[in-house]
Design a protein around this motif. Structure first.
Motif, PDB file in Angstrom:
ATOM      1  N   ARG A   1       4.664   2.276   2.163  1.00 13.01           N
ATOM      2  CA  ARG A   1       5.536   2.839   1.266  1.00 13.01           C
ATOM      3  C   ARG A   1       6.034   4.130   2.169  1.00 13.01           C
ATOM      4  O   ARG A   1       7.370   4.317   2.445  1.00 13.01           O
ATOM      5  CB  ARG A   1       5.260   3.604  -0.070  1.00 13.01           C
ATOM      6  CG  ARG A   1       6.416   4.487  -0.817  1.00 13.01           C
ATOM      7  CD  ARG A   1       5.803   4.986  -2.079  1.00 13.01           C
ATOM      8  NE  ARG A   1       4.928   6.149  -1.760  1.00 13.01           N
ATOM      9  CZ  ARG A   1       5.049   7.429  -1.515  1.00 13.01           C
ATOM     10  NH1 ARG A   1       6.261   7.788  -1.303  1.00 13.01           N
ATOM     11  NH2 ARG A   1       4.008   8.086  -1.502  1.00 13.01           N
ATOM     12  N   LYS A   2       5.392   4.684   2.489  1.00  9.70           N
ATOM     13  CA  LYS A   2       5.640   5.946   3.590  1.00  9.70           C
ATOM     14  C   LYS A   2       6.308   5.538   4.675  1.00  9.70           C
ATOM     15  O   LYS A   2       7.227   6.063   5.249  1.00  9.70           O
ATOM     16  CB  LYS A   2       4.396   6.835   3.802  1.00  9.70           C
ATOM     17  CG  LYS A   2       3.903   7.431   2.446  1.00  9.70           C
ATOM     18  CD  LYS A   2       2.526   8.331   2.861  1.00  9.70           C
ATOM     19  CE  LYS A   2       2.237   9.118   1.652  1.00  9.70           C
ATOM     20  NZ  LYS A   2       0.447   9.334   1.941  1.00  9.70           N
TER      21      LYS A   2
ATOM     22  N   VAL B   1      -1.860   8.691  -4.496  1.00  8.20           N
ATOM     23  CA  VAL B   1      -0.445   8.463  -5.087  1.00  8.20           C
ATOM     24  C   VAL B   1      -0.221   8.500  -6.641  1.00  8.20           C
ATOM     25  O   VAL B   1       0.759   8.698  -7.190  1.00  8.20           O
ATOM     26  CB  VAL B   1       0.400   7.316  -4.466  1.00  8.20           C
ATOM     27  CG1 VAL B   1      -0.393   6.055  -4.984  1.00  8.20           C
ATOM     28  CG2 VAL B   1       1.880   7.332  -4.465  1.00  8.20           C
TER      29      VAL B   1
ATOM     30  N   SER C   1       0.819  -1.204   0.071  1.00  8.30           N
ATOM     31  CA  SER C   1       0.077   0.098  -0.016  1.00  8.30           C
ATOM     32  C   SER C   1       0.925   1.272   0.126  1.00  8.30           C
ATOM     33  O   SER C   1       2.067   1.122   0.128  1.00  8.30           O
ATOM     34  CB  SER C   1      -0.840   0.226   1.359  1.00  8.30           C
ATOM     35  OG  SER C   1       0.110  -0.008   2.385  1.00  8.30           O
ATOM     36  N   ASP C   2       0.419   2.402  -0.282  1.00  8.54           N
ATOM     37  CA  ASP C   2       0.898   3.712  -0.260  1.00  8.54           C
ATOM     38  C   ASP C   2       1.312   4.027   1.113  1.00  8.54           C
ATOM     39  O   ASP C   2       2.463   4.524   1.632  1.00  8.54           O
ATOM     40  CB  ASP C   2       0.209   4.823  -0.803  1.00  8.54           C
ATOM     41  CG  ASP C   2       1.098   6.002  -1.051  1.00  8.54           C
ATOM     42  OD1 ASP C   2       2.165   5.913  -1.584  1.00  8.54           O
ATOM     43  OD2 ASP C   2       0.527   7.049  -0.834  1.00  8.54           O
TER      44      ASP C   2
ATOM     45  N   TRP D   1      11.064   5.085  -4.760  1.00  2.15           N
ATOM     46  CA  TRP D   1       9.860   4.708  -5.697  1.00  2.15           C
ATOM     47  C   TRP D   1      10.117   3.457  -6.253  1.00  2.15           C
ATOM     48  O   TRP D   1       9.215   2.543  -6.618  1.00  2.15           O
ATOM     49  CB  TRP D   1       9.689   5.702  -6.763  1.00  2.15           C
ATOM     50  CG  TRP D   1       9.045   7.205  -6.274  1.00  2.15           C
ATOM     51  CD1 TRP D   1       9.685   8.435  -6.297  1.00  2.15           C
ATOM     52  CD2 TRP D   1       7.959   7.152  -5.895  1.00  2.15           C
ATOM     53  NE1 TRP D   1       9.066   9.059  -5.782  1.00  2.15           N
ATOM     54  CE2 TRP D   1       7.725   8.683  -5.345  1.00  2.15           C
ATOM     55  CE3 TRP D   1       6.822   6.538  -5.713  1.00  2.15           C
ATOM     56  CZ2 TRP D   1       6.611   9.224  -5.028  1.00  2.15           C
ATOM     57  CZ3 TRP D   1       5.517   7.172  -5.195  1.00  2.15           C
ATOM     58  CH2 TRP D   1       5.520   8.479  -4.832  1.00  2.15           C
TER      59      TRP D   1
ATOM     60  N   TRP E   1       9.555   0.334  -3.955  1.00  2.00           N
ATOM     61  CA  TRP E   1       7.939   0.525  -3.797  1.00  2.00           C
ATOM     62  C   TRP E   1       7.523  -0.346  -4.851  1.00  2.00           C
ATOM     63  O   TRP E   1       6.647  -1.301  -4.861  1.00  2.00           O
ATOM     64  CB  TRP E   1       7.223   1.763  -3.536  1.00  2.00           C
ATOM     65  CG  TRP E   1       5.688   1.583  -3.312  1.00  2.00           C
ATOM     66  CD1 TRP E   1       5.079   0.849  -2.324  1.00  2.00           C
ATOM     67  CD2 TRP E   1       4.773   2.226  -4.148  1.00  2.00           C
ATOM     68  NE1 TRP E   1       3.802   0.869  -2.458  1.00  2.00           N
ATOM     69  CE2 TRP E   1       3.714   1.777  -3.492  1.00  2.00           C
ATOM     70  CE3 TRP E   1       5.002   3.109  -5.034  1.00  2.00           C
ATOM     71  CZ2 TRP E   1       2.365   2.313  -4.038  1.00  2.00           C
ATOM     72  CZ3 TRP E   1       3.517   3.451  -5.658  1.00  2.00           C
ATOM     73  CH2 TRP E   1       2.463   3.309  -4.865  1.00  2.00           C
TER      74      TRP E   1
END
Ligand code: BGC
Length: 248
Positions: free
Chosen positions: A170-171, A206, A166-167, A177, A180
């Motif tokens: 990633r965070k 995103v 999920s985003d 990038w 991910w």
């Protein structure tokens, strides 16, 4: 036909009045933080505040980030567990006196993209995947939605896919990038193997930054960014209410 659309998300609850024939907002978007904990009562209070803000008296379309069938919520991956078994139609109607059509958030975003965004004029098997706090999915077969597909919970390497790709992940893990994209590619390959889509629409907040990570993604199907971005949920909710899509 104008309808108030509300999008209930993990961090914000947003609304706008939508022209459902053109798929555009007729008002500014109004946002209130999602209460923490996001209990049914606390969320219903915020929904009522949005109704007051717009002084709305008609039918309301509303997304929810979980499985929703005929208004009843059946899961709660990223919201308070007290939602499981709650009849959101009845709860919101009791609180506001208005009629609601509540549906899954990714299904709503998908409906909007298919009608007014990246999926318009696309037949065949189209998958809309939203990358945010979780991963949401909507599948269309010749423009007909198969609701509540929950493909963010497919298992990859022994974990729910949204935990890996999920985003929010990633965070949280501060992945660049490319790193991910390795995880997203693995997920997309799995989804493609299972469903052989013709088109994949990459959605969620995103997707605004798709130029950063699309060069690292590989798919068999055509892959395009969503076009309606943060408006998709609100527009799709209003559209679903117009068509009374509660699968009766
Ligand atoms: C939920 C889905 C939702 C998705 C995106 C998942 O955790 O199970 O119902 O569509 O997150 O919000």
């Amino acid at each position: 036909m104008d309808i108030l659309g509300i999008d209930i998300g993990g961090s914000g609850i947003k609304g706008a009045i939508v022209d459902t024939l053109r798929g555009v907002f007729l008002t500014d978007r109004h946002r209130i933080d999602t209460p923490d904990p996001s209990t049914p009562k606390a969320v219903a209070d915020v929904v009522a505040q949005l109704i007051d803000h717009f002084d709305w008296k008609g039918v309301v379309g509303c997304t929810f980030p979980a499985i929703v069938k005929r208004g009843v919520v059946y899961s709660a991956a990223n919201v308070d567990k007290g939602w499981i078994g709650t009849d959101a139609h009845a709860l919101f109607q009791e609180k506001t006196g208005l009629t609601f059509l509540v549906l899954n958030d990714a299904d709503a975003a998908g409906l909007a993209e298919m009608a007014f965004g990246a999926g318009r004029d696309n037949k065949g098997i189209v998958m809309v995947l939203t990358f945010g706090t979780g991963i949401g999915s909507a599948i269309f077969v010749n423009h007909t939605l198969v609701p509540n597909t929950e493909l963010g919970h497919l298992e990859i390497r022994g974990k729910g896919a949204e935990r890996r790709a999920s985003d929010a992940t990633r965070k949280r893990k501060e992945l660049d990038w490319e790193a991910w994209a390795v995880r997203v590619n693995e997920y997309l390959a799995h989804v493609e193997f299972l469903f052989s889509p013709d088109l994949i629409i990459f959605g969620g907040g995103v997707s605004k930054k798709h130029e950063e990570f699309f060069p690292f993604l590989q798919t068999q199907a055509k892959l395009v960014p969503a076009e309606l971005l943060n408006d998709a949920g609100i527009i799709g909710a209003a559209l679903a209410a117009r068509h009374r899509m509660d699968y009766k």
